[in-house]
Motif scaffolding. Structure first.
Motif, PDB file in Angstrom:
ATOM      1  N   GLU A  68      79.966  35.119  96.922  1.00  0.00           N
ATOM      2  CA  GLU A  68      79.392  35.474  95.615  1.00  0.00           C
ATOM      3  C   GLU A  68      78.210  34.584  95.235  1.00  0.00           C
ATOM      4  O   GLU A  68      77.165  35.074  94.817  1.00  0.00           O
ATOM      5  N   ALA A  69      78.358  33.263  95.373  1.00  0.00           N
ATOM      6  CA  ALA A  69      77.293  32.337  94.953  1.00  0.00           C
ATOM      7  C   ALA A  69      76.016  32.559  95.753  1.00  0.00           C
ATOM      8  O   ALA A  69      74.922  32.626  95.186  1.00  0.00           O
ATOM      9  N   ALA A  70      76.141  32.679  97.066  1.00  0.00           N
ATOM     10  CA  ALA A  70      74.957  32.896  97.908  1.00  0.00           C
ATOM     11  C   ALA A  70      74.335  34.257  97.622  1.00  0.00           C
ATOM     12  O   ALA A  70      73.107  34.382  97.597  1.00  0.00           O
ATOM     13  N   ALA A  71      75.158  35.262  97.402  1.00  0.00           N
ATOM     14  CA  ALA A  71      74.642  36.597  97.106  1.00  0.00           C
ATOM     15  C   ALA A  71      73.836  36.590  95.810  1.00  0.00           C
ATOM     16  O   ALA A  71      72.762  37.201  95.735  1.00  0.00           O
ATOM     17  N   GLN A  72      74.326  35.908  94.800  1.00  0.00           N
ATOM     18  CA  GLN A  72      73.590  35.817  93.535  1.00  0.00           C
ATOM     19  C   GLN A  72      72.275  35.065  93.720  1.00  0.00           C
ATOM     20  O   GLN A  72      71.266  35.421  93.122  1.00  0.00           O
ATOM     21  N   LEU A  73      72.303  34.043  94.569  1.00  0.00           N
ATOM     22  CA  LEU A  73      71.105  33.243  94.817  1.00  0.00           C
ATOM     23  C   LEU A  73      70.001  34.063  95.475  1.00  0.00           C
ATOM     24  O   LEU A  73      68.826  33.923  95.123  1.00  0.00           O
ATOM     25  N   ILE A  74      70.346  34.932  96.415  1.00  0.00           N
ATOM     26  CA  ILE A  74      69.316  35.698  97.118  1.00  0.00           C
ATOM     27  C   ILE A  74      68.985  37.034  96.463  1.00  0.00           C
ATOM     28  O   ILE A  74      68.036  37.701  96.871  1.00  0.00           O
ATOM     29  N   GLN A  75      69.739  37.441  95.446  1.00  0.00           N
ATOM     30  CA  GLN A  75      69.537  38.762  94.845  1.00  0.00           C
ATOM     31  C   GLN A  75      68.106  39.033  94.399  1.00  0.00           C
ATOM     32  O   GLN A  75      67.594  40.133  94.626  1.00  0.00           O
ATOM     33  N   PRO A  76      67.392  38.051  93.792  1.00  0.00           N
ATOM     34  CA  PRO A  76      65.999  38.339  93.427  1.00  0.00           C
ATOM     35  C   PRO A  76      65.135  38.709  94.634  1.00  0.00           C
ATOM     36  O   PRO A  76      64.296  39.604  94.555  1.00  0.00           O
ATOM     37  N   ARG A  77      65.360  38.057  95.776  1.00  0.00           N
ATOM     38  CA  ARG A  77      64.591  38.386  96.980  1.00  0.00           C
ATOM     39  C   ARG A  77      65.005  39.745  97.523  1.00  0.00           C
ATOM     40  O   ARG A  77      64.175  40.504  98.018  1.00  0.00           O
ATOM     41  N   VAL A  78      66.286  40.053  97.440  1.00  0.00           N
ATOM     42  CA  VAL A  78      66.768  41.366  97.888  1.00  0.00           C
ATOM     43  C   VAL A  78      66.120  42.455  97.039  1.00  0.00           C
ATOM     44  O   VAL A  78      65.631  43.458  97.570  1.00  0.00           O
ATOM     45  N   ASP A  79      66.107  42.253  95.735  1.00  0.00           N
ATOM     46  CA  ASP A  79      65.473  43.226  94.840  1.00  0.00           C
ATOM     47  C   ASP A  79      64.001  43.427  95.207  1.00  0.00           C
ATOM     48  O   ASP A  79      63.495  44.559  95.215  1.00  0.00           O
ATOM     49  N   HIS A  80      63.317  42.337  95.528  1.00  0.00           N
ATOM     50  CA  HIS A  80      61.903  42.427  95.909  1.00  0.00           C
ATOM     51  C   HIS A  80      61.748  43.221  97.207  1.00  0.00           C
ATOM     52  O   HIS A  80      60.874  44.093  97.309  1.00  0.00           O
ATOM     53  N   VAL A  81      62.577  42.929  98.186  1.00  0.00           N
ATOM     54  CA  VAL A  81      62.502  43.626  99.474  1.00  0.00           C
ATOM     55  C   VAL A  81      62.753  45.119  99.294  1.00  0.00           C
ATOM     56  O   VAL A  81      62.038  45.950  99.848  1.00  0.00           O
ATOM     57  N   VAL A  82      63.751  45.448  98.508  1.00  0.00           N
ATOM     58  CA  VAL A  82      64.088  46.860  98.287  1.00  0.00           C
ATOM     59  C   VAL A  82      62.948  47.579  97.570  1.00  0.00           C
ATOM     60  O   VAL A  82      62.597  48.705  97.918  1.00  0.00           O
ATOM     61  N   SER A  83      62.338  46.921  96.608  1.00  0.00           N
ATOM     62  CA  SER A  83      61.273  47.593  95.850  1.00  0.00           C
ATOM     63  C   SER A  83      59.961  47.680  96.624  1.00  0.00           C
ATOM     64  O   SER A  83      59.202  48.625  96.443  1.00  0.00           O
ATOM     65  N   THR A  84      59.692  46.716  97.516  1.00  0.00           N
ATOM     66  CA  THR A  84      58.414  46.715  98.238  1.00  0.00           C
ATOM     67  C   THR A  84      58.533  47.174  99.687  1.00  0.00           C
ATOM     68  O   THR A  84      57.523  47.428 100.328  1.00  0.00           O
ATOM     69  N   MET A  85      59.782  47.242 100.192  1.00  0.00           N
ATOM     70  CA  MET A  85      60.051  47.620 101.580  1.00  0.00           C
ATOM     71  C   MET A  85      59.444  46.642 102.588  1.00  0.00           C
ATOM     72  O   MET A  85      59.101  47.000 103.710  1.00  0.00           O
ATOM     73  N   GLU A  86      59.298  45.377 102.181  1.00  0.00           N
ATOM     74  CA  GLU A  86      58.788  44.345 103.071  1.00  0.00           C
ATOM     75  C   GLU A  86      59.938  43.758 103.890  1.00  0.00           C
ATOM     76  O   GLU A  86      61.071  43.711 103.426  1.00  0.00           O
ATOM     77  N   ALA A  87      59.616  43.290 105.074  1.00  0.00           N
ATOM     78  CA  ALA A  87      60.620  42.580 105.884  1.00  0.00           C
ATOM     79  C   ALA A  87      60.819  41.183 105.308  1.00  0.00           C
ATOM     80  O   ALA A  87      59.925  40.643 104.634  1.00  0.00           O
ATOM     81  N   VAL A  88      61.972  40.598 105.571  1.00  0.00           N
ATOM     82  CA  VAL A  88      62.246  39.264 105.052  1.00  0.00           C
ATOM     83  C   VAL A  88      63.007  38.475 106.105  1.00  0.00           C
ATOM     84  O   VAL A  88      63.682  39.036 106.956  1.00  0.00           O
ATOM     85  N   ARG A  89      62.875  37.163 106.031  1.00  0.00           N
ATOM     86  CA  ARG A  89      63.666  36.297 106.897  1.00  0.00           C
ATOM     87  C   ARG A  89      64.105  35.090 106.088  1.00  0.00           C
ATOM     88  O   ARG A  89      63.445  34.685 105.129  1.00  0.00           O
ATOM     89  N   TYR A  90      65.233  34.547 106.494  1.00  0.00           N
ATOM     90  CA  TYR A  90      65.786  33.375 105.830  1.00  0.00           C
ATOM     91  C   TYR A  90      66.017  32.304 106.863  1.00  0.00           C
ATOM     92  O   TYR A  90      66.320  32.588 108.017  1.00  0.00           O
ATOM     93  N   GLU A  91      65.889  31.059 106.446  1.00  0.00           N
ATOM     94  CA  GLU A  91      66.193  29.932 107.324  1.00  0.00           C
ATOM     95  C   GLU A  91      67.308  29.125 106.719  1.00  0.00           C
ATOM     96  O   GLU A  91      67.475  29.096 105.533  1.00  0.00           O
TER      97      GLU A  91
END
Length: 89
Positions: free
Chosen positions: A66-89
């Motif tokens: 839950e905590a990690a999912a909430q942390l990345i949700q803004p980036r997920v929302d951005h990816v979904v709206s722009t259809m850009e690829a993403v990577r995490y380290e």
């Protein structure tokens, strides 16, 4: 699809799985609706305590917590709206 086309497709998919499991990276694909895992290579699945079969069908929250999912949700929302690829380290 003809039987030959189906065999070729299966061979290509098997090769993709071999390659994606051989590289030293974690790869996963989550479905846009419901954020359900539809593919994960061995590295990604093992990173979160699963194998390639047991991770399928789980939501991103179930996989990373839950905590990690909430942390990345803004980036997920951005990816979904722009259809850009993403990577995490």
């Amino acid at each position: 699809m003809t039987p030959d086309e189906l065999r070729a497709l299966r061979a290509e998919l098997a090769q993709f799985h071999r390659v994606s499991n051989a590289v030293p990276v974690a790869i996963a694909y989550y479905e846009r609706d419901g954020y359900v895992c539809r593919y994960a290579n061995e590295g990604y699945a093992q990173m979160f305590g699963h194998d390639q079969q047991s991770i399928l069908g789980r939501t991103v929250t179930q996989v990373i917590g839950e905590a990690a999912a909430q942390l990345i949700q803004p980036r997920v929302d951005h990816v979904v709206s722009t259809m850009e690829a993403v990577r995490y380290e």
